[in-house]
Design a protein around this motif. Structure first.
Motif, PDB file in Angstrom:
ATOM      1  N   PHE A  62      -5.874   8.053  -1.532  1.00 12.48           N
ATOM      2  CA  PHE A  62      -6.411   7.972  -0.182  1.00 12.48           C
ATOM      3  C   PHE A  62      -5.393   8.494   0.820  1.00 12.48           C
ATOM      4  CE2 PHE A  62      -4.048   4.074  -0.499  1.00 12.48           C
ATOM      5  CZ  PHE A  62      -3.504   3.900   0.765  1.00 12.48           C
ATOM      6  N   GLU A  63      -5.893   8.921   1.974  1.00  8.80           N
ATOM      7  CA  GLU A  63      -5.050   9.315   3.097  1.00  8.80           C
ATOM      8  C   GLU A  63      -5.878   9.148   4.352  1.00  8.80           C
ATOM      9  OE1 GLU A  63      -2.315  13.013   4.751  1.00  8.80           O
ATOM     10  OE2 GLU A  63      -3.359  13.209   2.829  1.00  8.80           O
ATOM     11  N   GLY A  64      -5.285   8.530   5.377  1.00 10.30           N
ATOM     12  CA  GLY A  64      -6.013   8.322   6.611  1.00 10.30           C
ATOM     13  C   GLY A  64      -5.191   7.542   7.617  1.00 10.30           C
ATOM     14  N   THR A  65      -5.856   7.152   8.681  1.00  5.98           N
ATOM     15  CA  THR A  65      -5.209   6.460   9.787  1.00  5.98           C
ATOM     16  C   THR A  65      -5.251   4.949   9.572  1.00  5.98           C
ATOM     17  OG1 THR A  65      -5.899   8.236  11.255  1.00  5.98           O
ATOM     18  CG2 THR A  65      -5.224   6.191  12.294  1.00  5.98           C
ATOM     19  N   LEU A  66      -4.091   4.315   9.725  1.00  2.00           N
ATOM     20  CA  LEU A  66      -3.966   2.875   9.545  1.00  2.00           C
ATOM     21  C   LEU A  66      -4.526   2.135  10.753  1.00  2.00           C
ATOM     22  CD1 LEU A  66      -2.839   0.420   7.970  1.00  2.00           C
ATOM     23  CD2 LEU A  66      -0.686   0.768   9.211  1.00  2.00           C
ATOM     24  N   ARG A  67      -5.323   1.099  10.457  1.00  5.95           N
ATOM     25  CA  ARG A  67      -5.861   0.219  11.493  1.00  5.95           C
ATOM     26  C   ARG A  67      -5.380  -1.195  11.167  1.00  5.95           C
ATOM     27  NH1 ARG A  67     -10.727  -2.565  11.090  1.00  5.95           N
ATOM     28  NH2 ARG A  67     -11.257  -1.243   9.340  1.00  5.95           N
ATOM     29  N   LEU A  68      -4.469  -1.728  12.021  1.00  6.46           N
ATOM     30  CA  LEU A  68      -3.925  -3.078  11.797  1.00  6.46           C
ATOM     31  C   LEU A  68      -4.860  -4.140  12.351  1.00  6.46           C
ATOM     32  CD1 LEU A  68      -0.126  -2.676  12.606  1.00  6.46           C
ATOM     33  CD2 LEU A  68      -1.227  -2.842  10.376  1.00  6.46           C
ATOM     34  N   GLN A  72      -2.907 -11.421  11.731  1.00  8.88           N
ATOM     35  CA  GLN A  72      -2.578 -11.550  10.306  1.00  8.88           C
ATOM     36  C   GLN A  72      -1.659 -10.428   9.823  1.00  8.88           C
ATOM     37  OE1 GLN A  72      -5.681 -11.498  11.557  1.00  8.88           O
ATOM     38  NE2 GLN A  72      -6.657 -13.429  11.027  1.00  8.88           N
ATOM     39  N   ASN A  73      -1.656  -9.298  10.515  1.00 11.62           N
ATOM     40  CA  ASN A  73      -0.797  -8.158  10.211  1.00 11.62           C
ATOM     41  C   ASN A  73      -1.120  -7.480   8.884  1.00 11.62           C
ATOM     42  OD1 ASN A  73       1.158  -6.425  11.253  1.00 11.62           O
ATOM     43  ND2 ASN A  73       2.742  -7.327   9.957  1.00 11.62           N
ATOM     44  N   PHE A  74      -2.370  -7.539   8.429  1.00 14.07           N
ATOM     45  CA  PHE A  74      -2.796  -6.693   7.325  1.00 14.07           C
ATOM     46  C   PHE A  74      -3.551  -5.527   7.956  1.00 14.07           C
ATOM     47  CE2 PHE A  74      -6.152  -9.942   7.604  1.00 14.07           C
ATOM     48  CZ  PHE A  74      -7.285  -9.150   7.754  1.00 14.07           C
ATOM     49  N   GLY A  75      -3.938  -4.547   7.150  1.00 12.63           N
ATOM     50  CA  GLY A  75      -4.613  -3.402   7.728  1.00 12.63           C
ATOM     51  C   GLY A  75      -5.563  -2.722   6.762  1.00 12.63           C
ATOM     52  N   ASP A  83      -1.952  -4.611   2.335  1.00 12.13           N
ATOM     53  CA  ASP A  83      -1.374  -5.953   2.440  1.00 12.13           C
ATOM     54  C   ASP A  83      -0.273  -6.001   3.491  1.00 12.13           C
ATOM     55  OD1 ASP A  83       0.793  -8.056   1.263  1.00 12.13           O
ATOM     56  OD2 ASP A  83      -1.256  -8.645   0.748  1.00 12.13           O
ATOM     57  N   SER A  84      -0.127  -7.158   4.133  1.00  8.40           N
ATOM     58  CA  SER A  84       0.882  -7.328   5.181  1.00  8.40           C
ATOM     59  C   SER A  84       2.304  -7.087   4.667  1.00  8.40           C
ATOM     60  CB  SER A  84       0.777  -8.716   5.813  1.00  8.40           C
ATOM     61  OG  SER A  84       0.999  -9.713   4.853  1.00  8.40           O
ATOM     62  N   GLU A  88       4.923  -4.650   6.519  1.00 16.56           N
ATOM     63  CA  GLU A  88       6.233  -5.114   6.977  1.00 16.56           C
ATOM     64  C   GLU A  88       7.367  -4.334   6.327  1.00 16.56           C
ATOM     65  OE1 GLU A  88       6.323  -9.350   6.363  1.00 16.56           O
ATOM     66  OE2 GLU A  88       4.523  -9.620   7.599  1.00 16.56           O
ATOM     67  N   GLU A  89       7.305  -4.136   4.998  1.00 16.91           N
ATOM     68  CA  GLU A  89       8.363  -3.413   4.276  1.00 16.91           C
ATOM     69  C   GLU A  89       8.564  -2.004   4.812  1.00 16.91           C
ATOM     70  OE1 GLU A  89       7.232  -3.438   0.170  1.00 16.91           O
ATOM     71  OE2 GLU A  89       7.702  -5.565  -0.084  1.00 16.91           O
ATOM     72  N   ARG A  90       7.456  -1.331   5.121  1.00 24.13           N
ATOM     73  CA  ARG A  90       7.530   0.076   5.551  1.00 24.13           C
ATOM     74  C   ARG A  90       7.461   0.249   7.066  1.00 24.13           C
ATOM     75  NH1 ARG A  90       4.699   0.291   0.453  1.00 24.13           N
ATOM     76  NH2 ARG A  90       6.046   1.374  -1.005  1.00 24.13           N
ATOM     77  N   LYS A  91       7.402  -0.887   7.782  1.00 27.92           N
ATOM     78  CA  LYS A  91       7.368  -0.885   9.251  1.00 27.92           C
ATOM     79  C   LYS A  91       6.259   0.052   9.783  1.00 27.92           C
ATOM     80  CE  LYS A  91      12.291  -2.038   9.710  1.00 27.92           C
ATOM     81  NZ  LYS A  91      12.351  -2.807   8.553  1.00 27.92           N
ATOM     82  N   LEU A  92       5.047  -0.151   9.265  1.00 32.85           N
ATOM     83  CA  LEU A  92       3.906   0.680   9.642  1.00 32.85           C
ATOM     84  C   LEU A  92       3.258   0.171  10.921  1.00 32.85           C
ATOM     85  CD1 LEU A  92       2.308   1.052   6.097  1.00 32.85           C
ATOM     86  CD2 LEU A  92       3.730   2.723   7.301  1.00 32.85           C
TER      87      LEU A  92
END
Length: 117
Positions: A62-68, A72-75, A83-84, A88-92
């Motif tokens: 997959f590839e696309g735009t992240l929607r947080l 809860q900070n998942f997306g 997953d959150s 957090e690990e990748r500071k997205l």
């Protein structure tokens, strides 16, 4: 032990010792089981990694735009759950382009499959 998901109707786990050297999350395998599983456990007859070109409904690129989703900070990227911990690990951040491999997993709370990375 290795957990597997074939499709929305068949999932479980099996002992791969002596059949597969170092399987990795996301590997697509060709397996043969002895009979039907009992309580999710299947007895393995044969197993090998599938050819690189083989696809599976349980794995997708997959590839696309992240929607947080706050707080809860998942997306999500389209229908792929992120997953959150990964966020957090990748500071997205919302709006970033995210590319990866989604592996469908079984959500026991919802009693169905959710795309989870």
């Amino acid at each position: 032990m290795l957990n597997f998901l074939k499709d929305m109707t068949k999932s479980g786990f099996f002992n791969y010792s002596g059949h597969l050297p170092q399987p990795e999350i996301g590997d697509i395998l060709k397996v043969r089981f002895h009979g039907n599983g009992q309580d999710g456990f299947y007895k393995l007859l044969t197993a090998k990694r599938a050819e690189a070109h083989l696809t599976c409904n349980a794995v997708k690129e997959f590839e696309g735009t992240l929607r947080l989703i706050s707080p809860q900070n998942f997306g999500f990227v389209e229908d792929v759950f992120i997953d959150s911990k990964i966020i957090e690990e990748r500071k997205l951040n919302t709006g970033e382009t995210v590319k990866g491999r989604a592996i469908r997993s079984f959500n026991k709370k919802k009693m169905n499959g959710d795309g989870e990375r």
